[in-house]
Each structure stands twice: as structure tokens, then as C-alpha cells.
Scaffold this active site. Sequence first.
Site, PDB file in Angstrom:
ATOM      1  N   GLY A   1       0.805  -1.222   0.000  1.00 58.42           N
ATOM      2  CA  GLY A   1       0.000   0.000   0.000  1.00 58.42           C
ATOM      3  C   GLY A   1       0.831   1.261   0.000  1.00 58.42           C
ATOM      4  O   GLY A   1       0.312   2.350  -0.254  1.00 58.42           O
TER       5      GLY A   1
ATOM      6  N   ILE B   1       3.316   4.508   1.015  1.00 59.30           N
ATOM      7  CA  ILE B   1       3.188   5.620   1.953  1.00 59.30           C
ATOM      8  C   ILE B   1       1.734   6.021   2.142  1.00 59.30           C
ATOM      9  O   ILE B   1       1.272   6.281   3.255  1.00 59.30           O
ATOM     10  CB  ILE B   1       4.023   6.824   1.474  1.00 59.30           C
TER      11      ILE B   1
ATOM     12  N   LYS C   1      -5.897  10.953   7.642  1.00 59.03           N
ATOM     13  CA  LYS C   1      -7.313  11.303   7.695  1.00 59.03           C
ATOM     14  C   LYS C   1      -7.970  10.749   8.950  1.00 59.03           C
ATOM     15  O   LYS C   1      -8.915  11.346   9.479  1.00 59.03           O
ATOM     16  CB  LYS C   1      -8.044  10.795   6.447  1.00 59.03           C
TER      17      LYS C   1
ATOM     18  N   ALA D   1       0.275  21.169   1.856  1.00 62.86           N
ATOM     19  CA  ALA D   1      -0.798  20.315   2.367  1.00 62.86           C
ATOM     20  C   ALA D   1      -0.379  19.564   3.625  1.00 62.86           C
ATOM     21  O   ALA D   1      -1.129  19.523   4.613  1.00 62.86           O
ATOM     22  CB  ALA D   1      -1.227  19.332   1.277  1.00 62.86           C
TER      23      ALA D   1
ATOM     24  N   ALA E   1       8.246  19.807   6.690  1.00 63.55           N
ATOM     25  CA  ALA E   1       7.196  19.527   5.701  1.00 63.55           C
ATOM     26  C   ALA E   1       7.360  20.440   4.498  1.00 63.55           C
ATOM     27  O   ALA E   1       6.404  21.045   4.021  1.00 63.55           O
ATOM     28  CB  ALA E   1       5.824  19.713   6.331  1.00 63.55           C
TER      29      ALA E   1
ATOM     30  N   GLY F   1       8.329  19.767   1.327  1.00 63.27           N
ATOM     31  CA  GLY F   1       8.406  19.133   0.021  1.00 63.27           C
ATOM     32  C   GLY F   1       9.034  17.759   0.055  1.00 63.27           C
ATOM     33  O   GLY F   1       9.512  17.290   1.090  1.00 63.27           O
ATOM     34  N   VAL F   2       9.014  17.095  -1.102  1.00 66.19           N
ATOM     35  CA  VAL F   2       9.544  15.735  -1.217  1.00 66.19           C
ATOM     36  C   VAL F   2      10.426  15.620  -2.457  1.00 66.19           C
ATOM     37  O   VAL F   2      10.413  16.477  -3.330  1.00 66.19           O
ATOM     38  CB  VAL F   2       8.401  14.693  -1.293  1.00 66.19           C
TER      39      VAL F   2
ATOM     40  N   ASP G   1       4.692   9.660  -7.973  1.00 67.15           N
ATOM     41  CA  ASP G   1       5.542  10.712  -7.408  1.00 67.15           C
ATOM     42  C   ASP G   1       6.964  10.684  -7.963  1.00 67.15           C
ATOM     43  O   ASP G   1       7.620  11.725  -8.043  1.00 67.15           O
ATOM     44  CB  ASP G   1       5.610  10.580  -5.879  1.00 67.15           C
TER      45      ASP G   1
ATOM     46  N   HIS H   1     -31.530  20.277  -2.888  1.00 67.29           N
ATOM     47  CA  HIS H   1     -31.586  21.276  -1.816  1.00 67.29           C
ATOM     48  C   HIS H   1     -32.146  20.620  -0.557  1.00 67.29           C
ATOM     49  O   HIS H   1     -33.090  19.847  -0.637  1.00 67.29           O
ATOM     50  CB  HIS H   1     -32.505  22.431  -2.236  1.00 67.29           C
TER      51      HIS H   1
END
Length: 470
Positions: free
Chosen positions: A38, A40, A50, A182, A262, A264-265, A305, A449
Site C-alpha cells: 500500500g 506511503i 485522515k 498540504a 514539511a 516538500g519531497v 511521485d 436542496h
Amino acid sequence: MAQYDLVVLGSGPGGYVAAIRAAQLKLKVAVVERAELGGICANWGCIPTKALLRSAELLELIKHAGELGIKVEGSVKPDFDKTIARSRAIADRQAKGVEYLFKKNKIETLRGTGKLVKQGAKVVLTVDGKPIDAPVILLATGARPKPIGGLVEHDGQSVISYREAMSLQQQPKSMVIIGAGAIGIEFAYFYAALGTKVTVLEALPNILPVEDEEVSGALRKSLEKQGIEIVTGAKLEKVDKGRPVKVTVGGKVIEADVCLLAAGVRGNVEGIGLEECGVKTDRGFIVVDRKSYRTSVENVYAFGDVIGPPMLAHKASAEGIACVEGISLQPTLRSAQGPRHAVHAVDYAAIPGCIYCRPEVASVGLTEKAAREKGLKFKVGRFPFKASGKAMAASETDGFVKVIVGEQHGELLGAHVLGGASTDMVATLTLAMTAELTSDEILSTVFAHPTFAEAIKEAVADAYGEAIDV
């Protein structure tokens, strides 16, 4: 030695999806993985984060329950250990889910470290030095955090990456986050909601630099109201590791229990034999033909990626499917059953992006600034959630929907949502872009609605001065 039609290096959202699609097309497939199935996303990214964010969201809802007429007696506080444990348990279930899907689709998992090597004129993939008999090789090795200009690298203790941030032994009282993309913003929201004092440092003028500036500015105000300190235009000068960690920015020293890197990669291109086998790279990413995903070596393909931005799981999955569907049409793969439709190229102009802080952010297509820089003629429509009946009923009135539509034809050039159910709503906007719907077609569609999604139609109507509820 077992023979395969195709072997995939990496089982993340690009690799495992490509493997399953290839198996559906009657190819014999193996996947090489040295860590959790699976990748990262399932184990240390999309899904477990999440789970953490859901806990933070629920805590915030309970704290404000009185506004909805719900009386909560006694103190409400997070259980950090259980929050982390739940997230890790969900990650474990994700890995087992991929394992089940591989068995269901008769995909073999080869455990070990994969590397390309030359065998005469051919390039083959080896696992721990043993060659795999497969004429087609797919590289889906993903990416990892990158250091900042030699100033700092994570050590997993005082300077951590997203991986350690998801499995800390105890909740830090204070945290400095370097980078307001993000990853940085999601963790800022999570830890601040649980009571950690959070400071976010961003070198660029705006948080979420790839998002629309109007959305970025509004989100910043919301996060600052939540107690998160944000410094943009931050010039990082020095990071002294230790407890506390000391981060020097603009001549000011910020102390914290931990620093989350955090910013960037970079692609996982080292140690897999690329240079030795003639696979071209550029600035740390594999170079491919973005239609076939073939590298500079004929039988080697790459996607996700490791080939560069945007760094998104759903983009990797889409590329993996497009890649193997194209490969299945090769006449040399006689066992393959081609797709029932023409191979769909990935539409890079219509890939949605989502940030799962609260309020959520989602977008697709061009920002207003990008549309202006391209010299396009367009109209802008907005609809605030404070005018939405559903948002008022849910007590979630922060944010708005913003659309950019072409002036001549009314095509959707871009859409941006802050708040509401934005990360789900963006699917409607992405479908509209992919299907090349015009403003007239969107406006002639009946939206249910009361829903958050009604704001989409109202924002499009606002571009023409036809919105009803503002």
C-alpha cells in the site's frame, strides 16, 4: 524461475493499482515491495492522516456542541495514545486490504529490495540480487521528504517528518512546522486542535502556495483564529537540534518540543540502478513520455511521485492505469486482453487537489492568477457558505466556492472551494471540467436542496450576475 508479463517495483497507490489493472487485462503480474503493501499513502500518508484529522474534527465539534443545543458535561480532552493507535490500526487494515486484492487478482508479491541491472543488451529487475523474468518493468517507487538547502535534515527525534508525526510516543506541548503546503497545514490543524502550540513557517508569501490566493488568505485567517501562529516570507537561518529544538528565522529564535519538516519531497531514484541502466532523471525525478510513461529505456516505465508533481495519490493511480492499458496493446504480450475502451490519457489540467484541515480546501484547474498570467479572458463567480441553508444548519458557514469560467464559451477553467464538504464537492467540478461542460449546462442542472453542493451552481450563476441567494 517464474515468468511474468510485467513486474512492478513499489506497491503504493500507483504501483498496486497498476498491478491490479494489469491483472484484469490478463497479464501475469508480480509486485516487488520491501516495506508495507500500500506504500506511503495507505500506511503513512493519505489514510492514517485522515484518521487523525477525524479525531481532531470530532474534538472540535464536541467543544462547540453548545452552539447546536447539545450540553456536554465535564471536561472534553483528547486521548493522544488512542488517537495514534486508531490511526495505526486503520493503516494496518489498509495494508491487509491490498494483500487481499493481490491474492484475489492472482498477483504475486516478491519481498525484498528491487534494482535494475543490465544483462547483456537487456535491462532486468532484480530482487535482492535475483533477476525476475519479466519483459516489462514498471517503476512506482514514490518519494520521500527532502532537506532544506543543507540547513536541516530530519533525525526522527527533534526534527521529524510526517512519518514520525503520525506515531509520536507522546503529544508535544509545542511544535514548529517548516512548510505550509498540504502536509504542513494538515498537521498544524491536527496538533493545534489537540492543544499543541503550533507555529507554521512558510518561505513564500502565502500558505498553500499552489492554491488560489483568495482561498489561501481566507484559510490563514481561519487557522489563526484556531490559535495557529503563521509566519510567511520566513527566511530560515538555522535549526539547532535538541530538546527544545531551536529554529532561527528572521533573526528570531523559536523554541519548541519538536520541529516537523514539511517542505516538500524528492523522488526515490537512488539505489535502484537508474544511472547504470541509462534511465534518465532530471532534478531528482525520472523522465518519461507523459502519454506512455516509457522512460529512456524501452522496456522500463515509471509513474507516480517518482516522475514529479503533482504529488497526489489519485494522480499516481490514474497514471498507472493509463500506463498498463497502453502496455496491454503491445503485440508481444499475446496473453493480454486490451481495455474495452480507448486508452484514456491523464488530463493533467483536471486533477483535483485536496487539503483536509478544517475548513477543508479543494481545487481543480487554474487559479485566478494563473488564468490572468495566461492572458485568458474569464469571469469569476463566488458564493459564500454563510448564504447556504445547509451550511447554516450544519453550523459550518466559513468559506466559499469560487469558479473561473471562460468569457467566450463559458467553459470551467478552474474551481476552488474552502469549507463545506469541499473535498467531496470537488468531484462534481472535476467531472464538469473533464466532460467539458459549459456554464449553461451547469446552470441547467438541478442540484438537490439543501446541500453544500448547491453553492457550485450559485457560484457559476454569480459569474453572470444571476445568483439567487446573494
